[in-house]
Structure formats: structure tokens, C-alpha cells
Scaffold this active site. Structure first.
Site, short mmCIF file in Angstrom:
data_model
loop_
_atom_site.label_atom_id
_atom_site.label_comp_id
_atom_site.label_asym_id
_atom_site.label_seq_id
_atom_site.Cartn_x
_atom_site.Cartn_y
_atom_site.Cartn_z
N SER A 94 1.86 -9.66 -0.68
CA SER A 94 1.34 -8.49 -0.49
C SER A 94 1.90 -7.62 0.86
O SER A 94 1.94 -6.35 0.93
CB SER A 94 -0.19 -8.14 -0.80
OG SER A 94 -0.76 -8.69 -0.04
N LYS B 265 0.79 -1.19 0.03
CA LYS B 265 0.21 -0.04 -0.03
C LYS B 265 0.65 1.22 -0.03
O LYS B 265 0.47 2.21 -0.55
CB LYS B 265 -0.91 0.04 1.30
CG LYS B 265 -2.09 -1.10 1.07
CD LYS B 265 -2.94 -0.80 0.18
CE LYS B 265 -3.87 -1.98 0.22
NZ LYS B 265 -5.04 -2.06 -0.71
N GLU C 33 -9.53 5.93 2.69
CA GLU C 33 -10.20 5.14 3.58
C GLU C 33 -9.67 3.88 3.74
O GLU C 33 -8.31 3.80 3.16
CB GLU C 33 -11.42 4.62 2.35
CG GLU C 33 -11.00 3.34 1.23
CD GLU C 33 -9.64 4.01 0.38
OE1 GLU C 33 -9.74 5.24 0.22
OE2 GLU C 33 -8.93 3.30 -0.01
C1 LIG Z 1 -1.47 -6.82 2.57
C2 LIG Z 1 -2.78 -6.65 1.73
N1 LIG Z 1 -2.94 -7.37 0.60
C3 LIG Z 1 -3.87 -7.23 -0.16
C4 LIG Z 1 -4.82 -6.07 0.12
C5 LIG Z 1 -6.12 -6.00 -0.91
O1 LIG Z 1 -5.69 -4.87 -1.60
P1 LIG Z 1 -5.67 -4.71 -3.10
O2 LIG Z 1 -6.40 -5.72 -3.65
O3 LIG Z 1 -5.89 -3.53 -3.51
O4 LIG Z 1 -4.14 -5.21 -3.35
C6 LIG Z 1 -4.79 -5.38 1.24
C7 LIG Z 1 -5.91 -4.38 1.70
O5 LIG Z 1 -5.73 -3.94 2.48
C8 LIG Z 1 -3.56 -5.72 2.19
O6 LIG Z 1 -3.33 -4.98 3.38
#
Ligand SMILES: Cc1ncc(COP(=O)(O)O)c(C=O)c1O
Lengths: 243, 402
Positions: free
Chosen positions: B385, B101, B123
């Protein structure tokens, strides 16, 4: 939308009354609609949506209440169709795009209910033909003049002048910028000012600058509190001394 | 554009978004009129910034010096052995504030400052985007308000404290379903009240144009680095790339640089308990929410459905419009894994690799595990992620219940 324009022209400052379909209950909504149509020049029937992003707290609460009571878009249109011969003002439907997209044959259903057209806050000018129904366009205070002119030209029935930056139900001040905003919209299509209108004093102050007002949150508040919406509407008509 | 090219080929050639912010039948800008001028202004400013060497240099330096980019590429040796495929982890969990993020938050915070914004709003679902935004705003010197569903405030308490420590004001949202979706509604309401002075720093590849494009451009760094690292250090392109999809920002960031390559792309959504889920591509229908046309979980009347996932960050009834296009064209496939499968993959990564992943990222792992079973011996790139420190309370509850 000709009936809408004529009704506004016939009785300035006109009052367009917003009621949310399914309030206070899906059963009693028909009666509210008929009674409001006797006091208003135009009736806007809201179709509730789960994510009303342009709405303030009152209409959020109302949307939750209406959906909780079992209101559906098709059911609301059915109610309008059932009472259409008893309505004394033309009706437009106001909703967000998604519930309208989910209605099969929207133009046919609206015609059957005698609805003149729609107000769809999240349907931009560029996609105005998406639903295949006549649209009232909304113009905001921060809309640039050239875009405002295109919105006015595309608008059917009336032009909805958003009088405040913010969600529905917020406060509205009658500033010089506001009167300039209203004046730039004047043309062959009447202009109604909306967002935050709740007193006869506001109606009287706005009257010289537009053709009337939209009353939404104030009326819905009355419905949520179990009050008489017809009385709320009567209280908004400027008396001669106030005007 | 050559009409004989397939949708997927046009996509790989950079045809989307088009000048109207459309991704084929999806995307666009379905917003109240008040938001049209600020979105126009944002589109102009973002296009100029991304083409500006000065902005690019600032961003690259901040990503290096603050975020810690490039993030590592970890060959997961023991996991590979267990799953019978070659698993590579792109370690966004090692980025500053613990998830991908920060890439979009920092990029947009720099843009907000460039545009002269007086304040930033955001948000957040899991709180990762809120924390990243709070940190980025502190870094560039802008005040920051974060809207967060009251349900998420309760289940992601450590992140609420982190945001407050980083100087952000956290406003719990009790309206609607009190999760990410309501937080976006509320942030949009804040923005319409001050469309000129406020910068809305959106956290995923959703919302009206230009956000899905802007967020993608800022998250592409994940895939660009991963591609270069695999080519340079690990013997070539992967056969598969797998990422979790909430709104879809980490997934589009990982996927986009591989669009023209012979790499199979897999988005993994939250299958929840099976009956209650947030698997938008699998179960959704086209519709319009939060300013964009995409696939949505909704009922027959066009009312948005309540969703469920053990991971707050995937608990969203929509998906970015570019993912809707990738599903529509067949360039990427989308599957759902259940809460239980995600938790199992989470535990496996902990034990075999010593990495505590976020519950969102654990969905990507569980999806990758299925790809490994279907394609033994293949090379699988997994977008990790974020890290799971924020999920300790949930994980402890699960451990106690088991
Ligand atoms: C670690 C992590 N991965 C994935 C996501 C999902 O978001 P996005 O689909 O935009 O990557 C989030 C959302 O808060 C997150 O904190």
C-alpha cells in the site's frame, strides 16, 4: 415522557439542566443530581463516552474526567435509581449510541431508575426504534423543513432545537434565521433551545420563541471548577426586568 | 434479490451498500442531525459524479498524469523463492506521494471542486492521507486543513513537514488518545461548524454513508489494475489476495474486484505487541463509532479502547463496515500479525527485493508469508500500500534498540 412535557409546560421558559453522570465524582454525583433537580424543570443526565464527537472542549474535558473517575453507564443508572424518590424534576438520559447499546435491557434499566427517555445525538430518525425507548429528537438549523416536521412528529417529551451549527458549548447568536428555525418547530410538543446557552440574557431573548432552554456546558463548567450548579441555574432564570 | 443466494454471493453481485448505506448488519449513517444534510448532498453529488463521463475522464487523466497509474505489478522473484510461493506485489508505494491514499484524495478533491466547496478538511494517522490530501488540494486549488493526533505528529514528523510544504495547515489534536481516532473526532467537529462550505475528505473506508462506498469506488482501481495485470502478463488470477487493514481502504480497493472470483481474500490487522493491539476484526464487538456500525475495540461499557501498533496507519479501533460484512459472511478472513512479524517482513523485502515498504504494508507482507507457509506453491497477490520513507525514524529506533 408525559412528565417531561408537563414540567416544561408548567413553568415557561423552562430550564432543562444537563449534568454529566459521575461528576464531580461518582460518589458526589447523587447529591448534585438531587440539588439540580430542585432548580431545574427537567434534568438531563449525560452518560460519558470516550469519543463525544458532537461535544466542544468543555464537555470533552468533562467526559474524560468522568471516565477517569471511574463512572460507568450502569453505575450512573444505579445512582439515579437510588435517589429517584428525592428528585424534584423528571429525568432523561443523554448519551451517544455506543455506550447505550452496551447496556443490557436498556428499557428495563431506565424504567427501574425512573428515567423518562433518552436523547441520543448520533441516533438518526431512521433508526429511532433501535433502542426501544422514547426519544427526544434534535433538529438542527440546517435541517430541511420537511425533515424537521418528521423529527418534530417523532419527538417525545420535547423537541431539542439545536441553536448553532457546531459542537456543544459554542457561541449562540439570536438571529432572524434562529427565530425562524425555532418557530417552525412549534406544535403540541414543547421546544427547548440548546447549545451554547449560558446567560440569563440569552434565556430571556430566546423565551418568546420557544418553551425553554437546555443548559449544558455552562453547568458542567461549574461542576468542573468545583462550583455550585444550583447557583448557576438560579442565575439563569430571567428576572422580570430582564424579560 | 434471490433469497437462496448466500450473503457472499449477494455481496459479489453488488447488493452492498443498500440504499440506506448498509452492508448487511453493518454501515449506515449514525451522525448528529447537523451532518444529515451535507451527507445527503455528498451522496447525491458522488453518485452523479461517478456516473458522469466528464468526471470519470478527468479522474482517469489525473490518475495517469499526476499519480502515475497504472502502478507496477512486480513479481517478487527472490521473495517467492524464500517463501516457497509465487508472490506478486501491487506497487501502490510507487504512486504519487507514496501510498494508495492519493487515489481517494484526488478523486474526492475533484468532487469537492465540482460541489463548490470553499475548503477541505481531512484527518490523518500516518500522515499519508494528509500528504495525499494536501497534494490533491494544491492540484485542484482548494485550501486544506489536516487534523492529526499529537502522538502521530511526533512519530511521523517528516509527513507533517511535507503537508506544510504542500500548503496544508496541520492541526495537532491533543484530545482523546491523540491518534487517528481523535483526529477523526476533531475533523467531524470542524465539519459540524460549517457543514455547507466545507468538504470533509475522509481517508479510509470508514465513517457514515456514503464514505465507505465512495472511498471503495475510488480505491477499486488498485484491484481492477491488479486483476488485469495478472491476467494479461502473469498467467492468470492469484489464489490469494492479501492486504493490510487499518480502516480498510487499500484492502477493500484490492479485494472488491475479486469478490466474484475464486480468490481467497486475507485482511491483515495490527497485532501490536500481542497484549496491546489494533486487531479489530479478531477482538472487536459490533458497535457504533464515527457514524458507522461495525466491529470495534471497546470495553464492556461501550467505551472505545486505546489501541497500539508500530504503524500509525493501522492504529485505529474500528474497521470499515464492508470488512465487517466480509468477515461476517466468511468471504474474507482476517488475521493479525505482531509489530515484530511486520518488522521482520519489512527487513526481508528490503534485502531480497530492494523495496522499502511502509510499516502498514509490511503487515500485509507478514500475513502473506503465513499464507505462503500454509499454501506452498500458491499464487499470492500482496497489496503493497505504501513506501516506508515516512517510517525511517521508527525503523532507526527499532534498529538501535535491537
Ligand atoms: C501505506 C499505508 N497503508 C495502509 C494504511 C491503512 O489505511 P487503510 O486500511 O485505509 O488502507 C495507511 C494509512 O495511513 C497507509 O499509510
Amino acid at each position: 415522557m408525559r412528565r417531561v412535557t408537563e414540567a416544561i409546560r408548567a413553568n415557561p421558559p423552562a430550564i432543562a439542566a444537563y449534568v454529566l453522570g459521575g461528576l464531580p465524582t461518582p460518589e458526589r454525583f447523587a447529591d448534585v443530581l438531587v440539588r439540580v433537580s430542585r432548580e431545574a424543570d427537567v434534568v438531563e443526565v449525560g452518560i460519558p463516552f470516550s469519543d463525544p464527537m458532537a461535544d466542544g472542549v468543555t464537555l470533552q474535558e468533562a467526559n474524560v474526567a468522568a471516565l477517569g473517575a471511574g463512572a460507568t453507564p450502569a453505575g450512573i443508572l444505579r445512582t439515579i435509581r437510588q435517589v429517584r424518590d428525592r428528585l424534584e424534576a423528571p429525568v432523561v438520559v443523554m448519551s451517544y449510541l455506543n455506550p447505550l447499546l452496551a447496556l443490557p435491557n436498556l428499557p428495563g434499566q431506565l424504567a427501574a431508575a425512573g428515567v423518562e427517555g433518552c436523547i441520543v445525538p448520533d441516533l438518526p430518525l431512521e433508526d429511532a426504534d433501535l433502542l426501544g425507548v422514547p426519544l427526544v429528537q434534535l433538529v438542527a438549523p440546517n435541517t430541511p423543513d420537511d425533515r424537521a416536521a418528521r423529527l418534530v412528529a417523532a419527538s417525545r417529551g420535547f423537541v431539542y432545537a439545536v441553536t448553532a451549527c457546531g459542537t456543544t458549548g459554542g457561541a449562540v447568536g439570536i438571529t432572524p434565521e434562529m427565530t425562524r428555525h425555532l418557530r417552525r418547530l412549534r406544535g403540541p410538543t414543547p421546544v427547548l433551545a440548546g447549545f451554547g446557552i449560558r446567560t440569563a440574557g440569552q434565556v430571556a431573548t430566546l423565551a418568546p420563541h420557544c418553551d425553554g432552554v437546555v443548559v449544558g456546558s455552562a453547568l458542567v463548567r461549574t461542576l468542573l471548577d468545583g462550583g455550585d450548579p444550583a447557583a448557576t441555574l438560579r442565575g439563569l432564570r430571567p428576572t422580570r426586568s430582564a424579560a | 434479490m434471490n433469497a437462496t443466494l448466500s450473503l457472499a454471493q449477494r455481496h459479489a453481485a453488488g447488493a452492498f451498500p443498500d440504499e440506506r448505506g448498509r452492508y448487511g448488519p453493518f454501515g449506515g449513517r449514525f451522525v448528529p442531525e447537523i451532518l444529515v444534510p451535507p451527507l445527503e448532498r455528498l451522496t447525491t453529488a458522488a453518485t452523479a459524479a461517478l456516473a458522469d463521463d466528464g468526471y470519470r475522464a478527468d479522474l482517469t487523466r489525473e490518475l495517469r498524469e499526476v499519480v502515475g497509474r497504472p502502478t507496477a505489478m512486480t513479481p517478487a522473484r527472490r521473495l517467492s523463492e524464500a517463501w516457497g510461493a509465487e508472490i506478486f506485489l501491487k506497487r501502490e508505494d510507487l504512486a504519487h506521494t507514496g501510498a494508495h491514499k492519493i487515489n481517494a484524495a484526488l478523486g474526492q478533491a475533484l468532487l469537492a471542486r465540482r460541489m463548490g466547496a470553499a475548503r477541505v478538511i481531512a484527518e490523518t494517522g500516518a500522515g499519508q492521507h494528509g500528504v495525499a490530501t494536501a497534494a490533491a488540494c494544491a492540484r485542484v486549488g482548494l485550501p486544506c486543513v489536516v487534523y492529526m493526533g499529537a502522538k502521530d505528529v511526533a512519530r511521523q514528523a517528516p509527513n507533517v513537514h511535507r503537508m506544510r510544504l504542500l500548503g496544508a495547515e496541520v492541526r495537532p489534536v491533543t484530545a482523546g488518545d491523540a491518534t487517528l481516532r481523535s483526529a477523526i473526532d476533531e475533523a467531524l467537529r470542524d465539519w459540524v461548524a460549517d457543514p455547507e462550505g466545507t468538504y470533509y475528505l475522509l481517508g479510509s473506508a470508514v465513517g457514515p454513508h456514503p464514505y465507505p462506498w465512495l472511498v471503495r469506488e475510488l480505491q477499486r482501481v488498485i484491484g481492477v489494475e491488479a486483476r488485469a495485470q495478472l491476467l494479461r502478463d502473469h498467467g492468470g488470477l492469484p489464489d490469494h489476495a492479501v492486504a493490510c487493514v487499518g480502516g480498510g481502504s487499500n484492502a477493500i480497493g484490492l479485494f472488491h474486484p475479486f469478490l466474484a472470483d475464486p480468490v481467497a481474500l486475507h485482511g491483515v490487522e495490527a497485532g501490536g505487541t500481542g497484549a496491546r493491539h489494533a486487531a479489530t476484526v479478531a477482538h472487536g464487538r459490533p458497535g457504533v463509532l464515527h457514524g458507522t456500525r461495525s466491529l470495534l475495540l471497546q470495553d464492556a461499557h461501550g467505551q472505545i479502547a486505546d489501541t497500539h501498533s508500530v504503524s500509525a496507519g493501522l492504529d485505529y479501533p474500528g474497521v470499515g463496515p464492508e470488512h465487517a460484512l466480509l468477515a461476517h459472511s466468511g468471504r474474507a478472513t482476517y488475521t493479525a500479525v505482531t509489530d515484530t512479524e511486520a518488522l521482520e517482513a519489512h527487513a526481508e523485502l528490503c534485502r531480497l527485493e530492494g523495496i522499502l515498504a511502509a510499516l502498514e504494508s509490511s503487515h500485509a507482507l507478514a500475513g502473506a508469508r503465513k499464507v505462503a507457509t500454509a499454501h506452498p506453491g500458491s499464487r499470492i497477490l500482496v497489496g503493497l500500500s505504501g513506501r516506508g520513507d515516512k517510517d525511517l525514524a521508527t525503523l532507526m529506533e527499532v534498529a538501535c534498540a535491537a
